[in-house]
Design a protein around this motif. Structure first.
Motif, mmCIF file in Angstrom:
data_model
loop_
_atom_site.group_PDB
_atom_site.id
_atom_site.type_symbol
_atom_site.label_atom_id
_atom_site.label_comp_id
_atom_site.label_asym_id
_atom_site.label_seq_id
_atom_site.Cartn_x
_atom_site.Cartn_y
_atom_site.Cartn_z
ATOM 1 N N THR A 2 85.340 72.685 22.031
ATOM 2 C CA THR A 2 84.439 71.550 21.935
ATOM 3 C C THR A 2 82.994 72.039 21.873
ATOM 4 O O THR A 2 82.712 73.214 22.108
ATOM 5 C CB THR A 2 84.578 70.601 23.138
ATOM 6 O OG1 THR A 2 84.012 71.226 24.312
ATOM 7 C CG2 THR A 2 86.034 70.251 23.404
ATOM 8 N N HIS A 34 80.790 70.619 23.894
ATOM 9 C CA HIS A 34 80.203 70.164 25.151
ATOM 10 C C HIS A 34 80.967 70.684 26.371
ATOM 11 O O HIS A 34 80.931 70.089 27.442
ATOM 12 C CB HIS A 34 80.124 68.637 25.179
ATOM 13 C CG HIS A 34 81.439 67.935 25.042
ATOM 14 N ND1 HIS A 34 82.155 67.921 23.869
ATOM 15 C CD2 HIS A 34 82.172 67.212 25.938
ATOM 16 C CE1 HIS A 34 83.267 67.208 24.050
ATOM 17 N NE2 HIS A 34 83.298 66.785 25.293
ATOM 18 N N ALA A 49 84.010 70.854 27.403
ATOM 19 C CA ALA A 49 84.909 69.906 28.063
ATOM 20 C C ALA A 49 85.915 70.592 28.977
ATOM 21 O O ALA A 49 86.245 70.079 30.047
ATOM 22 C CB ALA A 49 85.637 69.071 27.008
ATOM 23 N N SER A 101 83.704 73.945 31.416
ATOM 24 C CA SER A 101 82.842 73.501 32.520
ATOM 25 C C SER A 101 83.643 73.237 33.792
ATOM 26 O O SER A 101 83.070 73.096 34.874
ATOM 27 C CB SER A 101 82.088 72.232 32.119
ATOM 28 O OG SER A 101 82.981 71.172 31.834
ATOM 29 N N ALA A 148 77.416 66.306 26.308
ATOM 30 C CA ALA A 148 78.430 65.811 27.239
ATOM 31 C C ALA A 148 78.122 64.385 27.706
ATOM 32 O O ALA A 148 78.915 63.797 28.431
ATOM 33 C CB ALA A 148 78.530 66.741 28.452
ATOM 34 N N ASP A 149 76.982 63.845 27.281
ATOM 35 C CA ASP A 149 76.545 62.509 27.681
ATOM 36 C C ASP A 149 76.492 61.627 26.432
ATOM 37 O O ASP A 149 75.634 61.810 25.567
ATOM 38 C CB ASP A 149 75.167 62.592 28.337
ATOM 39 C CG ASP A 149 74.628 61.248 28.797
ATOM 40 O OD1 ASP A 149 75.194 60.202 28.417
ATOM 41 O OD2 ASP A 149 73.617 61.243 29.517
ATOM 42 N N TYR A 169 74.925 74.682 23.735
ATOM 43 C CA TYR A 169 75.068 73.960 25.002
ATOM 44 C C TYR A 169 75.532 74.972 26.046
ATOM 45 O O TYR A 169 75.504 76.191 25.803
ATOM 46 C CB TYR A 169 76.055 72.789 24.838
ATOM 47 C CG TYR A 169 76.140 71.901 26.061
ATOM 48 C CD1 TYR A 169 74.987 71.340 26.614
ATOM 49 C CD2 TYR A 169 77.363 71.637 26.682
ATOM 50 C CE1 TYR A 169 75.050 70.539 27.733
ATOM 51 C CE2 TYR A 169 77.432 70.830 27.807
ATOM 52 C CZ TYR A 169 76.272 70.281 28.323
ATOM 53 O OH TYR A 169 76.345 69.492 29.434
#
Length: 517
Positions: A191, A193, A195, A198, A308-309, A355
């Protein structure tokens, strides 16, 4: 896969399969194995996200007989390529001008350069053919992970110094609200971000805040691709590209060039543009002629995006859409052939460059790239300028030099302390400075293909982070037979003779590496 109209599988896959065959058919191509029937609760490989780089890994794994399931947190597949329409492709070359494209991704670039893949439907057809037979489930949300540590865990956080951890299962929620659990031998972060990664309890690799001072974490800007129609490309190429170099550079910016297919440079067009807010910026233009008066530009930067937002992404996308109209008026005034240009729609998503990335078994440094290092576990041959795109603190960004060819080690795609979790694409383990080059799509796409093949070829006999050197040599020889050379000549060492202090400055992005004569 989803049921979107543009993803009309019955017609597009058939056309794409023919294109894939035409692009990639070669005498040394491997005979693909029949993949295992997919049990969606227990595939061999689970890929989180559908960015194209990880789809090369998935394709190679399936072709080696493994079963693969793609679980995508985004609502539609294709990521930056299809949803963000990042359709301007950067090709890696070594310092002698030799293309470094290898493997399946070379076929995409061949068609791109010929002009047969330029528009979104053509990329959609390509993507459909690349992912044919691979199940993609969009719109999922990861709810928990279980690990191989004693007793399992609802979180994959592991104590420092403990033995390698294995993710054994994941529970996720579908977009319809149904809870499902899947187990797998391998897991892939694919991804934009983080996912999956993290959630692993790993240290974040320091980002752009280490290069350009910032308060807290910082990243290279995201972009909104700008699409235009009504462009007279012949006039554009003749009146800009046809100018003598000195005059062209003076008027439009250093390194400006316009051919019948592409344009780049044009930094003065960005410099003369006044953005509507400090959250957006127009840099130099990368432009692709999409035929029929259509063109796409990669140049509009948007700062402060958190992929991620969802609200942050939505706000940035809306800002880029409104700014595109203003840029259109600027291009009409400044560029011959663009007098009648109109906006040709908008991408559905952003191009996210950068990111949070997390520590891998080996984190590549700028000095690895500039020294042309080939590692015993090289899975990719890469090259590109160490191109650090702008941040809000330094919107023009910087380039600290152009590497020759260099190797990308398998360890830079394996998360630290995890036996079965793989980083794909822009999640590669590289410092903020090295990432300026390592991040380029064809670099990580080619490495992804090799890693996917390795998963099938080792068939569980070895842990990925500890494949014996002789076995790795065997795997590299197999890849050579398939058209991917991994242990050929190393790149030139452009930092030979540098002092330890100078090498540290290079790794920090504080010293530009000049070409050797």
């Amino acid at each position: 896969m989803t049921g979107r109209k543009w993803f009309a599988v019955s017609s597009i896959v058939m056309a794409g399969a023919l294109l894939l065959t035409a692009c990639f058919g070669r005498a040394d191509a491997p005979v693909t194995r029949t993949p295992k029937p997919l049990d969606p609760s227990k595939p061999d490989v689970v890929v989180i996200g559908s960015e194209i780089e990880g789809m090369y890994l998935a394709r190679a794994a399936v072709d080696e007989g493994l079963s693969v399931l793609v679980l995508d947190p985004r609502e539609e597949p294709g990521g930056q390529l299809l949803q963000g329409e990042m359709l301007y492709l950067d090709e890696p070359f070594d310092r002698s001008g030799t293309s470094l494209l290898q493997g399946l991704v070379k076929g995409l670039f061949d068609e791109y350069k010929k002009g047969t893949i330029r528009k979104l439907p053509e990329y959609e057809s390509y993507y459909a053919s690349l992912t044919e037979g691979i199940r993609i489930v969009p719109g999922i949300t990861i709810t928990s992970l279980s690990t191989g540590s004693p007793g399992g865990s609802s979180s994959a956080v592991k104590p420092e110094g403990s033995s390698p951890t294995r993710i054994t299962a994941m529970t996720y929620r579908t977009k319809n609200g149904e809870e499902k659990t899947v187990s797998a031998q391998y897991w892939v972060e694919n991804t934009d971000h983080a996912a999956l990664s993290s959630r692993l309890g790993l240290k974040r690799i320091p980002g752009m805040e280490t290069v350009f001072p910032a308060k807290g974490k910082d990243y290279m800007a995201s972009s909104v691709m700008m699409k235009f129609k009504g462009v007279d490309w012949k006039k554009f190429a003749k009146e800009v590209g046809g100018l003598p170099k000195a005059q062209r550079f003076e008027k439009y910016g250093v390194n400006t060039d316009v051919s019948k297919d592409f344009a780049y440079g044009l930094g003065n067009i960005g410099k003369s543009y006044k953005p509507s807010s400090k959250e957006v910026f127009l840099r130099g233009l990368n432009v692709v002629n999409q035929r029929d008066g259509e063109a796409l530009i990669n140049a509009l930067l948007v700062f402060g995006v958190n992929p991620a937002d969802a609200e942050s992404v939505k706000k940035a996308h809306e800002l880029g859409v409104s700014e595109t109209l203003k840029v259109r008026d600027h291009l009409r005034r400044e560029l011959p052939g663009w007098e009648n240009a109109e906006v040709n729609g908008y991408p559905r998503y952003l191009y996210i460059r950068d990111y949070d990335r997390y520590e891998t078994e080996y984190v590549m440094q700028a000095s690895d790239l500039f020294s042309g290092t080939l590692f015993p576990d090289t899975v990719g041959i890469a090259g590109y300028a160490l191109d650090l795109q702008g941040t809000k603190a330094n919107p023009w960004g910087t380039e600290i030099g152009k590497s020759d060819r260099y190797g990308m080690p398998l360890r830079s795609f394996l998360y630290k302390g995890y036996a079965n979790v793989i980083a794909a694409g822009k999640n590669v383990g590289a410092s903020a400075v090295a990432y300026g080059s390592a991040r380029i799509q064809p670099n990580t796409a080619q490495a992804g293909e090799v890693i996917g093949a390795i998963l099938g070829l080792i068939d569980g006999r070895h842990e990925l982070a500890s494949i014996p050197e002789e076995e790795m040599k065997r795997l590299q020889k197999l890849m050579k037979k398939r058209g991917i050379e991994l242990n050929g000549k190393p790149g030139r060492n452009l930092i030979e003779g540098y002092s330890p202090q100078q090498i540290e400055q290079v790794n920090q992005g504080k010293l530009v590496v000049k070409p050797k004569s």
